[in-house]
Design a protein around this motif. Structure first.
Motif, PDB file in Angstrom:
ATOM      1  N   VAL A   1       0.869  -1.175   0.000  1.00 57.72           N
ATOM      2  CA  VAL A   1       0.000   0.000   0.000  1.00 57.72           C
ATOM      3  C   VAL A   1       0.908   1.228   0.000  1.00 57.72           C
ATOM      4  O   VAL A   1       1.807   1.342   0.831  1.00 57.72           O
ATOM      5  CB  VAL A   1      -0.919   0.025   1.236  1.00 57.72           C
TER       6      VAL A   1
ATOM      7  N   SER B   1       0.473   5.381  -0.144  1.00 64.33           N
ATOM      8  CA  SER B   1      -0.490   6.476  -0.199  1.00 64.33           C
ATOM      9  C   SER B   1      -0.193   7.515   0.869  1.00 64.33           C
ATOM     10  O   SER B   1       0.467   7.232   1.872  1.00 64.33           O
ATOM     11  CB  SER B   1      -1.908   5.930   0.011  1.00 64.33           C
TER      12      SER B   1
ATOM     13  N   ILE C   1      -2.322   8.544   2.950  1.00 64.78           N
ATOM     14  CA  ILE C   1      -2.993   8.093   4.170  1.00 64.78           C
ATOM     15  C   ILE C   1      -2.053   7.212   4.983  1.00 64.78           C
ATOM     16  O   ILE C   1      -1.992   7.316   6.215  1.00 64.78           O
ATOM     17  CB  ILE C   1      -4.296   7.344   3.825  1.00 64.78           C
TER      18      ILE C   1
ATOM     19  N   LEU D   1     -12.365  -3.426   0.596  1.00 67.17           N
ATOM     20  CA  LEU D   1     -12.094  -2.616  -0.590  1.00 67.17           C
ATOM     21  C   LEU D   1     -12.933  -3.121  -1.766  1.00 67.17           C
ATOM     22  O   LEU D   1     -13.002  -4.337  -2.009  1.00 67.17           O
ATOM     23  CB  LEU D   1     -10.608  -2.716  -0.933  1.00 67.17           C
TER      24      LEU D   1
ATOM     25  N   ILE E   1      -7.798   0.868   5.624  1.00 67.81           N
ATOM     26  CA  ILE E   1      -8.624   0.520   4.460  1.00 67.81           C
ATOM     27  C   ILE E   1      -9.902   1.361   4.437  1.00 67.81           C
ATOM     28  O   ILE E   1     -10.310   1.872   3.383  1.00 67.81           O
ATOM     29  CB  ILE E   1      -8.953  -0.988   4.469  1.00 67.81           C
TER      30      ILE E   1
ATOM     31  N   ARG F   1     -10.407   4.333   5.573  1.00 72.65           N
ATOM     32  CA  ARG F   1     -10.114   5.714   5.180  1.00 72.65           C
ATOM     33  C   ARG F   1      -9.895   5.827   3.677  1.00 72.65           C
ATOM     34  O   ARG F   1     -10.289   6.825   3.050  1.00 72.65           O
ATOM     35  CB  ARG F   1      -8.900   6.227   5.958  1.00 72.65           C
ATOM     36  N   HIS F   2      -9.275   4.819   3.069  1.00 71.63           N
ATOM     37  CA  HIS F   2      -9.117   4.834   1.608  1.00 71.63           C
ATOM     38  C   HIS F   2     -10.473   4.741   0.911  1.00 71.63           C
ATOM     39  O   HIS F   2     -10.732   5.452  -0.056  1.00 71.63           O
ATOM     40  CB  HIS F   2      -8.209   3.687   1.154  1.00 71.63           C
TER      41      HIS F   2
ATOM     42  N   ASN G   1     -12.651   8.033   1.468  1.00 67.30           N
ATOM     43  CA  ASN G   1     -12.156   9.192   0.716  1.00 67.30           C
ATOM     44  C   ASN G   1     -11.948   8.904  -0.773  1.00 67.30           C
ATOM     45  O   ASN G   1     -11.496   9.781  -1.512  1.00 67.30           O
ATOM     46  CB  ASN G   1     -10.849   9.683   1.328  1.00 67.30           C
TER      47      ASN G   1
ATOM     48  N   LYS H   1      -9.767   7.038  -2.225  1.00 67.43           N
ATOM     49  CA  LYS H   1      -8.369   7.099  -2.582  1.00 67.43           C
ATOM     50  C   LYS H   1      -7.827   5.701  -2.914  1.00 67.43           C
ATOM     51  O   LYS H   1      -8.143   4.733  -2.225  1.00 67.43           O
ATOM     52  CB  LYS H   1      -7.542   7.697  -1.425  1.00 67.43           C
TER      53      LYS H   1
ATOM     54  N   LEU I   1      -5.193   2.534  -3.147  1.00 68.01           N
ATOM     55  CA  LEU I   1      -4.148   2.016  -2.268  1.00 68.01           C
ATOM     56  C   LEU I   1      -2.765   2.227  -2.875  1.00 68.01           C
ATOM     57  O   LEU I   1      -1.773   2.270  -2.160  1.00 68.01           O
ATOM     58  CB  LEU I   1      -4.362   0.523  -1.977  1.00 68.01           C
TER      59      LEU I   1
ATOM     60  N   ALA J   1      -1.101   4.998  -4.790  1.00 70.71           N
ATOM     61  CA  ALA J   1      -1.215   6.360  -5.309  1.00 70.71           C
ATOM     62  C   ALA J   1      -0.017   6.657  -6.206  1.00 70.71           C
ATOM     63  O   ALA J   1       1.075   6.160  -5.953  1.00 70.71           O
ATOM     64  CB  ALA J   1      -1.259   7.349  -4.150  1.00 70.71           C
TER      65      ALA J   1
END
Length: 348
Positions: free
Chosen positions: A228, A230, A232, A252, A336, A338-339, A342, A344, A346, A348
């Motif tokens: 992951v 990102s 975050i 996810l 997870i 929060r991704h 938002n 976003k 995993l 980025a």
């Protein structure tokens, strides 16, 4: 079949009887030596049975160590000041009376290392939390591995994992092309998957991780860790890249348990060090030589690995992870969520 667990006996630890029964947050102890014990499977061979009581009565008297009943009490989180580890506390009935008394001298216990991370010897460990206090713990934490058919990036382009051999080069994120030192496989038929459904693969759909990755649907074992990357992750762990077990990604979109496969074959790749490689274009881990992983490859495979890397048999051997691997379940679930919340990716 019997299960081998890696950890430490009470006699190899300064953890007191009272500490083992109550696990007071903030208490400290040290481990002076590691051991392996073989536990005979009980009525349910997929879990270690027990309860969260101090004075226990056997839930499964057919689950034994040295012909005496073994119970699982709870799992604690400990730190050495830098890293965090999970340790499961198992009681066993030394005098054979059918009970395990947490603060009595007849009680014995074994500290089992969970999730592949092993604390260093002769180092002060501080209990930071009781992270699980339920009636059982899963036996199967499948060694990180890929399902047959997975495309692995090599200097000559993608190749299916089953076509790779020891001596072939694979592209890694950190060290360029690296030679495979060992490759192993494990076949699971419909009987295996029905008896132990937690062995079913996790399917990561094309593009589910972000940046178009993976390039095709990817199937890996539940404990296989994916990278992951990102902002975050930076905010939560002060590093932009972490490794997270595939089964933790189930919240996810596009990630699910592969319920439909009647059978499967898992492959595992071993290099000179723990590496981040590319599976269907997505960054993922190679085989990690921690004890929880190695106990799952089988005796013959373990003998082959030990012949290649004799240092792993040393009591002071501590393999290095390629990336931080958060082991607090609540933290990973928050990562997870929060991704997803938002929107976003995993990766980025």
């Amino acid at each position: 079949m019997p299960t081998t667990v890696f950890g430490a006996f009470r006699s190899d630890s300064t953890l007191s009887d009272a500490g083992a029964s109550s696990s007071v947050v903030g208490s400290t102890f040290q481990i002076s030596a590691y051991s392996q014990i073989t536990i005979e499977d009980g009525a349910n061979g997929t879990i270690f049975d027990g309860d969260s009581n101090s004075n226990e009565t056997a839930n499964d008297p057919t689950q034994t160590f040295d012909d005496e009943i073994i119970f699982w009490d709870f799992t604690v989180s400990v730190t050495d000041g830098t890293n965090t580890y999970q340790i499961g506390l198992f009681d066993y009935d030394i005098n054979g009376d059918g009970n395990s008394i947490g603060v009595d001298s007849e009680d014995g216990f074994f500290l089992a290392f969970i999730g592949g991370s092993v604390p260093p010897l002769n180092t002060t460990l501080t209990i930071t939390a009781i992270i699980d206090n339920g009636p059982n713990i899963d036996v199967d934490t499948v060694v990180p591995c890929f399902v047959a058919g997975t495309q692995i990036d090599t200097p000559d382009g993608p190749r299916t994992i089953e076509s790779l051999r020891a001596g072939d080069a694979v592209l890694t994120l950190d060290h360029g092309p690296q030679v495979i030192r060992w490759i192993g496989s494990r076949d699971l038929d419909s009987v295996d998957l029905q008896a132990k459904p937690k062995l079913r693969a996790i399917r990561i759909a094309k593009g589910a991780l972000g940046d178009g990755l993976p390039l095709r649907d990817l199937r890996v074992s539940p404990q296989h860790r994916m990278l992951v990357r990102s902002p975050i992750a930076v905010r939560m762990f002060e590093t932009d890249e972490v490794l997270v077990a595939a089964h933790k990604l189930l919240g996810l979109p596009g990630v699910c348990v592969d319920e439909g496969a009647p059978s499967l074959t898992y492959f595992h790749l071993l290099f000179d060090r723990h590496e981040v490689i590319y599976a269907e274009g997505a960054p993922s881990e190679s085989l990690y030589t921690g004890p929880e992983a190695l106990k799952s490859v089988g005796k013959d495979a373990l003998a082959e690995i030990q012949a290649l890397f004799p240092e792993i048999t040393s009591e002071v051997y501590t393999p290095q992870l390629a990336r931080l691997t958060p082991d607090r379940g609540a933290q990973v679930r928050s990562l997870i969520r929060r991704h997803v919340k938002n929107g976003k990716p995993l990766l980025a």
